[in-house]
Design a protein around this motif. Structure first.
Motif, PDB file in Angstrom:
ATOM      1  N   ALA A   1       5.812  10.638  -6.253  1.00 27.96           N
ATOM      2  CA  ALA A   1       6.869  10.746  -5.255  1.00 27.96           C
ATOM      3  C   ALA A   1       8.022   9.796  -5.529  1.00 27.96           C
ATOM      4  CB  ALA A   1       6.299  10.453  -3.858  1.00 27.96           C
ATOM      5  N   ALA A   2       7.817   8.818  -6.423  1.00 22.78           N
ATOM      6  CA  ALA A   2       8.851   7.803  -6.646  1.00 22.78           C
ATOM      7  C   ALA A   2       8.611   7.082  -7.960  1.00 22.78           C
ATOM      8  CB  ALA A   2       8.852   6.787  -5.507  1.00 22.78           C
ATOM      9  N   ASP A   3       9.717   6.671  -8.596  1.00 24.18           N
ATOM     10  CA  ASP A   3       9.649   5.755  -9.741  1.00 24.18           C
ATOM     11  C   ASP A   3       9.869   4.319  -9.283  1.00 24.18           C
ATOM     12  OD1 ASP A   3       9.344   7.717 -11.840  1.00 24.18           O
ATOM     13  OD2 ASP A   3      11.425   8.270 -11.457  1.00 24.18           O
ATOM     14  N   GLY A   4      10.245   4.166  -8.049  1.00 24.34           N
ATOM     15  CA  GLY A   4      10.515   2.859  -7.479  1.00 24.34           C
ATOM     16  C   GLY A   4      11.136   3.058  -6.114  1.00 24.34           C
TER      17      GLY A   4
ATOM     18  N   ARG B   1       2.893  -7.416  -8.010  1.00 22.17           N
ATOM     19  CA  ARG B   1       2.548  -7.986  -9.321  1.00 22.17           C
ATOM     20  C   ARG B   1       1.035  -8.109  -9.480  1.00 22.17           C
ATOM     21  NH1 ARG B   1       7.101 -12.780  -8.964  1.00 22.17           N
ATOM     22  NH2 ARG B   1       8.838 -11.630  -9.947  1.00 22.17           N
ATOM     23  N   ARG B   2       0.366  -8.533  -8.425  1.00 15.13           N
ATOM     24  CA  ARG B   2      -1.090  -8.678  -8.487  1.00 15.13           C
ATOM     25  C   ARG B   2      -1.762  -7.351  -8.808  1.00 15.13           C
ATOM     26  NH1 ARG B   2      -5.473  -7.903  -5.717  1.00 15.13           N
ATOM     27  NH2 ARG B   2      -4.399  -6.899  -3.980  1.00 15.13           N
ATOM     28  N   ARG B   3      -1.142  -6.264  -8.357  1.00 12.70           N
ATOM     29  CA  ARG B   3      -1.699  -4.929  -8.593  1.00 12.70           C
ATOM     30  C   ARG B   3      -1.249  -4.342  -9.936  1.00 12.70           C
ATOM     31  NH1 ARG B   3      -1.450  -2.007  -2.604  1.00 12.70           N
ATOM     32  NH2 ARG B   3      -1.858  -3.893  -1.385  1.00 12.70           N
ATOM     33  N   GLY B   4      -0.470  -5.107 -10.693  1.00 13.30           N
ATOM     34  CA  GLY B   4      -0.019  -4.647 -12.005  1.00 13.30           C
ATOM     35  C   GLY B   4       1.081  -3.619 -11.953  1.00 13.30           C
ATOM     36  N   LEU B   5       1.822  -3.566 -10.834  1.00 11.66           N
ATOM     37  CA  LEU B   5       2.846  -2.540 -10.644  1.00 11.66           C
ATOM     38  C   LEU B   5       4.253  -3.014 -10.974  1.00 11.66           C
ATOM     39  CD1 LEU B   5       1.621  -1.094  -7.221  1.00 11.66           C
ATOM     40  CD2 LEU B   5       1.311  -0.078  -9.485  1.00 11.66           C
TER      41      LEU B   5
ATOM     42  N   ASP C   1       0.836  -1.213   0.000  1.00  9.46           N
ATOM     43  CA  ASP C   1       0.000   0.000   0.000  1.00  9.46           C
ATOM     44  C   ASP C   1       0.865   1.255   0.000  1.00  9.46           C
ATOM     45  OD1 ASP C   1      -2.358  -1.450   0.048  1.00  9.46           O
ATOM     46  OD2 ASP C   1      -2.648  -1.249   2.217  1.00  9.46           O
ATOM     47  N   GLU C   2       1.885   1.276   0.856  1.00  8.43           N
ATOM     48  CA  GLU C   2       2.756   2.439   0.945  1.00  8.43           C
ATOM     49  C   GLU C   2       3.544   2.643  -0.339  1.00  8.43           C
ATOM     50  OE1 GLU C   2       3.186   4.741   3.608  1.00  8.43           O
ATOM     51  OE2 GLU C   2       1.230   3.833   4.026  1.00  8.43           O
ATOM     52  N   ILE C   3       4.058   1.558  -0.887  1.00  7.30           N
ATOM     53  CA  ILE C   3       4.806   1.645  -2.142  1.00  7.30           C
ATOM     54  C   ILE C   3       3.910   2.167  -3.261  1.00  7.30           C
ATOM     55  CG2 ILE C   3       5.858   0.216  -3.950  1.00  7.30           C
ATOM     56  CD1 ILE C   3       7.087  -1.486  -1.702  1.00  7.30           C
ATOM     57  N   GLU C   4       2.710   1.636  -3.361  1.00 10.33           N
ATOM     58  CA  GLU C   4       1.789   2.057  -4.417  1.00 10.33           C
ATOM     59  C   GLU C   4       1.396   3.524  -4.254  1.00 10.33           C
ATOM     60  OE1 GLU C   4      -2.322   0.676  -6.707  1.00 10.33           O
ATOM     61  OE2 GLU C   4      -1.790  -0.274  -4.791  1.00 10.33           O
ATOM     62  N   LEU C   5       1.146   3.944  -3.011  1.00  7.22           N
ATOM     63  CA  LEU C   5       0.761   5.340  -2.775  1.00  7.22           C
ATOM     64  C   LEU C   5       1.837   6.295  -3.270  1.00  7.22           C
ATOM     65  CD1 LEU C   5      -1.036   7.542  -1.496  1.00  7.22           C
ATOM     66  CD2 LEU C   5       0.172   7.112   0.672  1.00  7.22           C
ATOM     67  N   TRP C   6       3.073   6.057  -2.889  1.00  4.56           N
ATOM     68  CA  TRP C   6       4.156   6.957  -3.309  1.00  4.56           C
ATOM     69  C   TRP C   6       4.383   6.880  -4.815  1.00  4.56           C
ATOM     70  CZ3 TRP C   6       8.741   8.615   0.059  1.00  4.56           C
ATOM     71  CH2 TRP C   6       8.299   8.929   1.358  1.00  4.56           C
TER      72      TRP C   6
END
Length: 438
Positions: free
Chosen positions: A379-382, A406-410, A369-374
């Motif tokens: 705020a981030a490319d990775g 991966r499940r979220r397509g990210l 969740d935190e990674i996806e939000l940023w």
């Protein structure tokens, strides 16, 4: 194509938490075992991470009593990791302050050949007096002077990597021609700090040149990154700060006609439940050696804190632009203490897990969740992933967080390229001499 995350595994000893070596889940003697790092590299590659990264420092100081040192020279270690991996990028820190451009250009070109195009250079301007005194100098050079040297250093390295054209090697056995010398170029560099003839004595490598990485977030650091870096490792504590840094650096790079990937650090403390993750974080914090932590914070702030009350506030400190050390990390720590009104003891606990990088404790879904939000909020490319304990923290991230991303397509399901540049979606640069008439 859908925008995809970039993930780098930042490998440090048996974990990024300063007390990781004391935790029963780690084996501190493994910092001297190359197989430990080979295992970590294979775990990261199993997760199809873009790259792995080894930091470096050039002095010991008084801290060896209470914490594990990085004992291997990173480029030497990466050569050993190249042999047990096939896809993952290999990034090493090398200082521009205490090396020469020719040596650095040659070693990275060699690693790029050895690994089949997976080398990356994290360029730093060493900021401590202890390092300077190991290289025949009384103390660290002024901040601006370090970056001036770094700029010319990088220009020389770029010229050297270009000094062999891609088709210079002939291997013509019958004619007895190994290389076409009209396609080798003396760089004839004469600058304020360096005089280098060239060409390099290593032919142009699979990537043309290694991926260029930078980690400074000061004004000088951002200017340098905008001109040269292709990926930036940064420390950001809040979403708003990260968004501001992201927008600023992207605009600076665009002004130079360039693109850059921005990867804030994240230290994920992962548990099957949130309570389990918080318990691990508490266990690690309880193992912090206060004397060591005080010394580390004193180094960052360039102020001896040993005489201050641990349960009192951080004392007044000067503006970051007046110090000659790591200006961006200095400002981050001061801002964190002031913003959250932390005592010195609380600040030590916050820094123990990531030295200023953001620590997030939770389930794999909460970390995702935190990674996806940023990632989705500009705020981030990775992310530069900094597991608090190793190898278990990296295994948890690869086996539980990566599948959720991966499940979220990210994030990718498999590698789609063979070089580090391809992993980061960056082109292979042409040699500046390719269009020069023979």
């Amino acid at each position: 194509m859908t925008r995809q995350l970039h993930l780098n595994a930042f490998l440090m000893g048996v974990g990024h938490h300063e007390a990781a070596w004391r935790h029963p889940g780690t084996e501190p003697r493994r910092v001297l075992d190359v197989q430990h790092f080979q295992e970590l590299a294979r775990i990261a590659e199993r997760g199809t991470l873009d790259s792995l990264f080894l930091a470096d420092g050039l002095f010991v100081g008084p801290n060896a009593r209470h914490n594990i040192l990085s004992v291997f020279e990173p480029l030497t270690l990466l050569s050993a990791l190249a042999g047990v991996t096939e896809h993952i990028g290999l990034i090493a820190t090398v200082s521009t302050s205490y090396h020469e451009p020719f040596n650095v250009a040659r070693t990275f070109a060699s690693l790029d050949h050895i690994s089949g195009g997976r080398a990356g250079w994290n360029s730093v301007t060493s900021a401590t007096d202890g390092e300077a005194r190991n290289f025949n100098l009384p103390g660290v050079a002024p901040h601006r002077e370090r970056y001036d040297r770094a700029e010319e250093f990088t220009e020389v390295a770029l010229k050297l990597w270009d000094s062999w054209e891609d088709d210079a090697l002939r291997f013509d056995v019958e004619a007895g021609v190994f290389a076409e010398t009209t396609k080798l170029h003396a760089i004839s560099h004469v600058g304020e700090r360096f005089r280098v003839d060239g060409p390099l004595n290593t032919p142009r490598s699979p990537q043309g040149r290694p991926l260029l990485v930078q980690a400074g977030s000061s004004a000088d650091g951002k200017d340098f990154a905008a001109r040269y870096a292709e990926a930036v490792f940064t420390a950001q504590q809040t979403l708003a700060e990260a968004q501001n840094f992201y927008a600023d650096l992207k605009a600076r790079a665009y002004g130079h006609g360039r693109e850059v990937r921005i990867l804030p650090g994240i230290a994920p403390v992962i548990g099957s439940t949130e309570a389990e993750a918080l318990a691990l974080a508490a266990e690690l914090q309880d193992l912090i050696v206060t004397d060591y932590a005080i010394h580390q914070l004193s180094q960052i702030l360039q102020l001896d804190l040993s005489g201050y009350a641990l349960d009192g506030p951080l004392p007044d400190v000067p503006d970051s632009t007046t110090i000659e050390g790591m200006q961006s990390r200095y400002q981050l720590v001061v801002d964190l203490a002031r913003r959250e009104r932390l005592t010195i003891r609380q600040l030590l606990g916050r820094l123990g897990g990531g030295r200023g990088h953001r620590v997030v404790a939770g389930t794999p879904e909460q970390i995702a969740d935190e990674i996806e939000l940023w990632f989705r909020s500009g705020a981030a490319d990775g992310f530069n992933v900094m597991p608090p304990v190793l190898p278990s923290g990296l295994e948890a991230f690869v086996d539980h967080v990566v599948p959720e991303l991966r499940r979220r397509g990210l994030f990718r399901d498999s590698y789609t390229g063979s070089t580090l540049r391809e992993h980061y979606g960056l082109p292979r640069p042409a040699s500046r001499y390719s269009a020069v008439p023979a």
